[in-house]
Write a protein that holds these residues in place. Structure first.
Motif, PDB file in Angstrom:
ATOM      1  N   MET A   1     -86.180   1.143  92.518  1.00  0.00           N
ATOM      2  CA  MET A   1     -85.100   1.433  93.124  1.00  0.00           C
ATOM      3  C   MET A   1     -83.951   1.002  92.292  1.00  0.00           C
ATOM      4  O   MET A   1     -82.779   2.041  92.190  1.00  0.00           O
ATOM      5  N   GLU A   2     -83.943   0.356  91.300  1.00  0.00           N
ATOM      6  CA  GLU A   2     -82.719   0.040  90.401  1.00  0.00           C
ATOM      7  C   GLU A   2     -82.706   1.006  89.429  1.00  0.00           C
ATOM      8  O   GLU A   2     -81.520   1.642  89.026  1.00  0.00           O
ATOM      9  N   VAL A   3     -83.847   1.565  89.027  1.00  0.00           N
ATOM     10  CA  VAL A   3     -83.829   2.682  88.161  1.00  0.00           C
ATOM     11  C   VAL A   3     -83.612   3.837  88.653  1.00  0.00           C
ATOM     12  O   VAL A   3     -82.602   4.639  88.139  1.00  0.00           O
ATOM     13  N   ALA A   4     -83.922   4.173  89.826  1.00  0.00           N
ATOM     14  CA  ALA A   4     -83.555   5.288  90.658  1.00  0.00           C
ATOM     15  C   ALA A   4     -82.002   5.449  90.746  1.00  0.00           C
ATOM     16  O   ALA A   4     -81.136   6.193  90.444  1.00  0.00           O
ATOM     17  N   LYS A   5     -81.428   4.213  91.105  1.00  0.00           N
ATOM     18  CA  LYS A   5     -79.739   4.101  91.219  1.00  0.00           C
ATOM     19  C   LYS A   5     -79.043   4.396  90.152  1.00  0.00           C
ATOM     20  O   LYS A   5     -78.110   5.112  90.111  1.00  0.00           O
ATOM     21  N   ARG A   6     -79.670   3.922  88.864  1.00  0.00           N
ATOM     22  CA  ARG A   6     -78.993   4.050  87.609  1.00  0.00           C
ATOM     23  C   ARG A   6     -79.147   5.531  87.597  1.00  0.00           C
ATOM     24  O   ARG A   6     -78.140   6.260  86.796  1.00  0.00           O
ATOM     25  N   ASN A   7     -80.198   6.453  87.682  1.00  0.00           N
ATOM     26  CA  ASN A   7     -80.339   7.648  87.577  1.00  0.00           C
ATOM     27  C   ASN A   7     -79.097   8.622  88.477  1.00  0.00           C
ATOM     28  O   ASN A   7     -78.631   9.641  87.878  1.00  0.00           O
ATOM     29  N   PHE A   8     -79.264   8.116  89.585  1.00  0.00           N
ATOM     30  CA  PHE A   8     -78.450   8.947  90.462  1.00  0.00           C
ATOM     31  C   PHE A   8     -76.763   8.436  90.012  1.00  0.00           C
ATOM     32  O   PHE A   8     -76.037   9.468  90.355  1.00  0.00           O
ATOM     33  N   GLU A   9     -76.587   7.486  89.479  1.00  0.00           N
ATOM     34  CA  GLU A   9     -75.214   7.168  88.972  1.00  0.00           C
ATOM     35  C   GLU A   9     -74.957   7.844  87.512  1.00  0.00           C
ATOM     36  O   GLU A   9     -73.399   8.220  87.875  1.00  0.00           O
ATOM     37  N   THR A  10     -75.693   8.161  86.804  1.00  0.00           N
ATOM     38  CA  THR A  10     -75.328   8.674  85.561  1.00  0.00           C
ATOM     39  C   THR A  10     -75.843  10.052  85.015  1.00  0.00           C
ATOM     40  O   THR A  10     -75.646  10.349  84.014  1.00  0.00           O
ATOM     41  N   SER A  11     -76.674  10.814  86.084  1.00  0.00           N
ATOM     42  CA  SER A  11     -77.416  11.977  85.519  1.00  0.00           C
ATOM     43  C   SER A  11     -77.149  12.946  86.582  1.00  0.00           C
ATOM     44  O   SER A  11     -76.693  12.612  87.758  1.00  0.00           O
ATOM     45  N   ARG A  12     -77.322  14.192  86.249  1.00  0.00           N
ATOM     46  CA  ARG A  12     -77.578  15.326  87.198  1.00  0.00           C
ATOM     47  C   ARG A  12     -78.780  15.613  87.732  1.00  0.00           C
ATOM     48  O   ARG A  12     -79.094  16.738  88.379  1.00  0.00           O
ATOM     49  N   LYS A  13     -79.792  14.626  87.499  1.00  0.00           N
ATOM     50  CA  LYS A  13     -81.254  14.981  88.119  1.00  0.00           C
ATOM     51  C   LYS A  13     -81.146  15.020  89.615  1.00  0.00           C
ATOM     52  O   LYS A  13     -80.582  14.199  90.421  1.00  0.00           O
ATOM     53  N   ASN A  14     -82.215  15.869  90.124  1.00  0.00           N
ATOM     54  CA  ASN A  14     -82.016  15.992  91.648  1.00  0.00           C
ATOM     55  C   ASN A  14     -82.832  14.733  92.078  1.00  0.00           C
ATOM     56  O   ASN A  14     -83.485  14.003  91.389  1.00  0.00           O
ATOM     57  N   ILE A  15     -83.059  14.785  93.564  1.00  0.00           N
ATOM     58  CA  ILE A  15     -83.624  13.758  94.156  1.00  0.00           C
ATOM     59  C   ILE A  15     -85.150  13.715  93.716  1.00  0.00           C
ATOM     60  O   ILE A  15     -85.918  12.643  93.562  1.00  0.00           O
ATOM     61  N   GLY A  16     -85.909  14.874  93.896  1.00  0.00           N
ATOM     62  CA  GLY A  16     -87.444  15.015  93.323  1.00  0.00           C
ATOM     63  C   GLY A  16     -87.672  14.454  91.936  1.00  0.00           C
ATOM     64  O   GLY A  16     -88.588  13.791  91.819  1.00  0.00           O
ATOM     65  N   GLU A  17     -86.689  14.851  91.171  1.00  0.00           N
ATOM     66  CA  GLU A  17     -86.865  14.398  89.428  1.00  0.00           C
ATOM     67  C   GLU A  17     -86.830  12.835  89.390  1.00  0.00           C
ATOM     68  O   GLU A  17     -87.816  12.251  88.628  1.00  0.00           O
ATOM     69  N   VAL A  18     -85.951  12.332  90.268  1.00  0.00           N
ATOM     70  CA  VAL A  18     -85.939  10.889  90.109  1.00  0.00           C
ATOM     71  C   VAL A  18     -86.651  10.083  90.859  1.00  0.00           C
ATOM     72  O   VAL A  18     -87.483   9.228  90.312  1.00  0.00           O
ATOM     73  N   MET A  19     -87.144  10.770  91.820  1.00  0.00           N
ATOM     74  CA  MET A  19     -88.340  10.250  92.565  1.00  0.00           C
ATOM     75  C   MET A  19     -89.612  10.275  91.630  1.00  0.00           C
ATOM     76  O   MET A  19     -90.548   9.061  91.764  1.00  0.00           O
TER      77      MET A  19
ATOM     78  N   ARG B   1     -75.959   9.018  95.644  1.00  0.00           N
ATOM     79  CA  ARG B   1     -75.539   9.698  94.628  1.00  0.00           C
ATOM     80  C   ARG B   1     -73.917  10.387  94.829  1.00  0.00           C
ATOM     81  O   ARG B   1     -72.966  10.485  93.968  1.00  0.00           O
ATOM     82  N   ASN B   2     -73.650  10.893  96.068  1.00  0.00           N
ATOM     83  CA  ASN B   2     -72.427  11.210  96.347  1.00  0.00           C
ATOM     84  C   ASN B   2     -71.135  10.219  96.098  1.00  0.00           C
ATOM     85  O   ASN B   2     -70.282  10.469  95.850  1.00  0.00           O
ATOM     86  N   ARG B   3     -71.641   9.091  96.515  1.00  0.00           N
ATOM     87  CA  ARG B   3     -70.732   7.773  96.302  1.00  0.00           C
ATOM     88  C   ARG B   3     -70.347   7.361  95.024  1.00  0.00           C
ATOM     89  O   ARG B   3     -69.465   7.035  94.535  1.00  0.00           O
ATOM     90  N   TYR B   4     -71.389   7.311  94.211  1.00  0.00           N
ATOM     91  CA  TYR B   4     -71.330   6.715  92.784  1.00  0.00           C
ATOM     92  C   TYR B   4     -71.459   7.487  91.800  1.00  0.00           C
ATOM     93  O   TYR B   4     -71.172   7.129  90.573  1.00  0.00           O
ATOM     94  N   ASN B   5     -71.726   8.886  91.807  1.00  0.00           N
ATOM     95  CA  ASN B   5     -71.799   9.884  90.656  1.00  0.00           C
ATOM     96  C   ASN B   5     -70.568  10.560  90.627  1.00  0.00           C
ATOM     97  O   ASN B   5     -70.333  11.450  91.374  1.00  0.00           O
ATOM     98  N   LYS B   6     -69.730  10.543  89.718  1.00  0.00           N
ATOM     99  CA  LYS B   6     -68.406  11.045  89.671  1.00  0.00           C
ATOM    100  C   LYS B   6     -68.440  12.267  88.472  1.00  0.00           C
ATOM    101  O   LYS B   6     -67.413  12.575  88.183  1.00  0.00           O
ATOM    102  N   MET B   7     -69.549  12.334  88.215  1.00  0.00           N
ATOM    103  CA  MET B   7     -69.526  13.524  87.141  1.00  0.00           C
ATOM    104  C   MET B   7     -69.008  14.878  87.800  1.00  0.00           C
ATOM    105  O   MET B   7     -69.417  15.334  88.651  1.00  0.00           O
ATOM    106  N   VAL B   8     -68.398  15.446  86.921  1.00  0.00           N
ATOM    107  CA  VAL B   8     -67.609  16.758  87.342  1.00  0.00           C
ATOM    108  C   VAL B   8     -68.585  17.863  87.231  1.00  0.00           C
ATOM    109  O   VAL B   8     -69.052  18.085  86.020  1.00  0.00           O
TER     110      VAL B   8
END
Length: 328
Positions: free
Chosen positions: A271-289, A316-323
């Motif tokens: 889940m730590e790796v998943a968190k980093r993915n959601f914070e820093t990438s545009r990957k969808n939930i399935g890809e991260v999973m 992802r909505n709270r911590y990923n601020k990628m435009v």
């Protein structure tokens, strides 16, 4: 009138002294505006008449020294800063005073890592306690008789309160306002300070650090294998076989060394790796999973929420601020 003593320890955090003073003074102001008498008498209490904080950038002058402080209804221990053991040693004189006041009927609240000074009194032994998520390992090492709570923002037991990390101590302050002044005043205070009164977990902010401060080489090898095989489905039996050790013995050693079961550790690393993915990438939930070794979306969502307190989408909505580039 409720008497509140905010301690001014050496090596404490200035904001954790100023914020409770501001909070309870604001409540007094709300009472005055409503034509009522103030509810709190708030005093800063210390061992000496001047305490320098922030590497000497700030000086705090307590209203009272310990011998003249009298009997408070509530003692607030602010967050400490720096080396916790040194901070505790620097404030040893406060410990017997805190114990005496508690035994005489005062309640005691620690903010963030002020829990280290509170635990040094022995008053927390056998009781639950919250502290900053990043210090729970050290806290357990120094105070093994205290039941430190992972992720909780506020704990309360037998007139002793503690809070989670950093600004989450505001949730404890609101809890205390509600206890002494009622729900309506707590809501008013939460709106005034723009604090979410309903937050009860610091899990979304926690970063899992692997818990490798131990001397068990076999367990460390297991940890390394887990971290190097994030995308696989790892079982306890598989790990025990690879390490040539019986499962029950392995599980006992792992729990003793890391304070997590093997399965909990695997989940937290993934889940730590998943968190980093959601914070820093545009990957969808399935890809991260799939990248963290899950094929069942429901199991992934449930595990993620159990550990972070949020769903993958919420996180992802709270911590990923990628435009996202505008279309057209």
């Amino acid at each position: 009138m409720k008497k509140i003593a905010i301690l001014v320890p050496e090596s404490s955090v200035l904001q954790a002294i100023a914020d409770p003073q501001y909070c309870f003074s604001a409540v007094n102001q709300f009472y005055k505006e409503a034509g009522k008498e103030p509810l709190f008498q708030v005093e800063l209490v210390g061992v000496k008449s001047e305490v320098q904080l922030g590497n000497g950038h700030f000086s705090v002058h307590p209203d009272k020294l310990l011998p003249e402080a009298g009997q408070p209804d509530l003692i607030i221990i602010p967050a400490l800063f720096g080396d916790m053991e040194k901070a505790i040693a620097a404030n040893r004189e406060m410990i017997p005073w805190i114990i005496d006041q508690y035994n005489d009927g005062a309640e005691v609240a620690s903010l963030c890592v002020g829990a280290f000074l509170l635990a040094s009194t022995g008053l927390l032994n056998g009781k639950k306690c919250s502290t900053h998520w990043g210090f729970t390992g050290l806290f357990r090492e120094l105070f093994p008789m205290v039941d430190v709570q992972d992720g909780l923002i506020v704990t309360e037991e037998n007139g002793i309160y503690s809070s989670g990390g950093a600004n989450s101590y505001w949730n404890l302050l609101l809890h205390l306002v509600e206890k002494f002044a009622g729900r309506e005043m707590a809501i008013l205070t939460s709106k005034y300070f723009a604090i979410d009164i309903g937050r009860n977990s610091q899990s979304p902010f926690a970063m899992f650090k692997g818990q490798k401060k131990h001397d068990d080489d076999l367990v460390r090898r297991a940890q390394n294998y887990i971290e190097q095989n994030i995308d696989g489905r790892i079982t306890v039996d598989e790990l025990a076989d690879k390490l040539s050790v019986g499962r029950r013995s392995f599980e006992r050693r792992f729990k003793r060394a890391t304070n997590n079961s093997v399965l909990e550790y695997i989940q937290r690393v993934k889940m730590e790796v998943a968190k980093r993915n959601f914070e820093t990438s545009r990957k969808n939930i399935g890809e991260v999973m799939f990248e963290v070794g899950y094929t069942d979306s429901k199991a992934f969502r449930n595990t993620f929420r159990k550990i972070t307190g949020l769903t993958p989408v919420e996180y992802r909505n709270r911590y990923n601020k990628m435009v996202v580039p505008a279309e057209g």
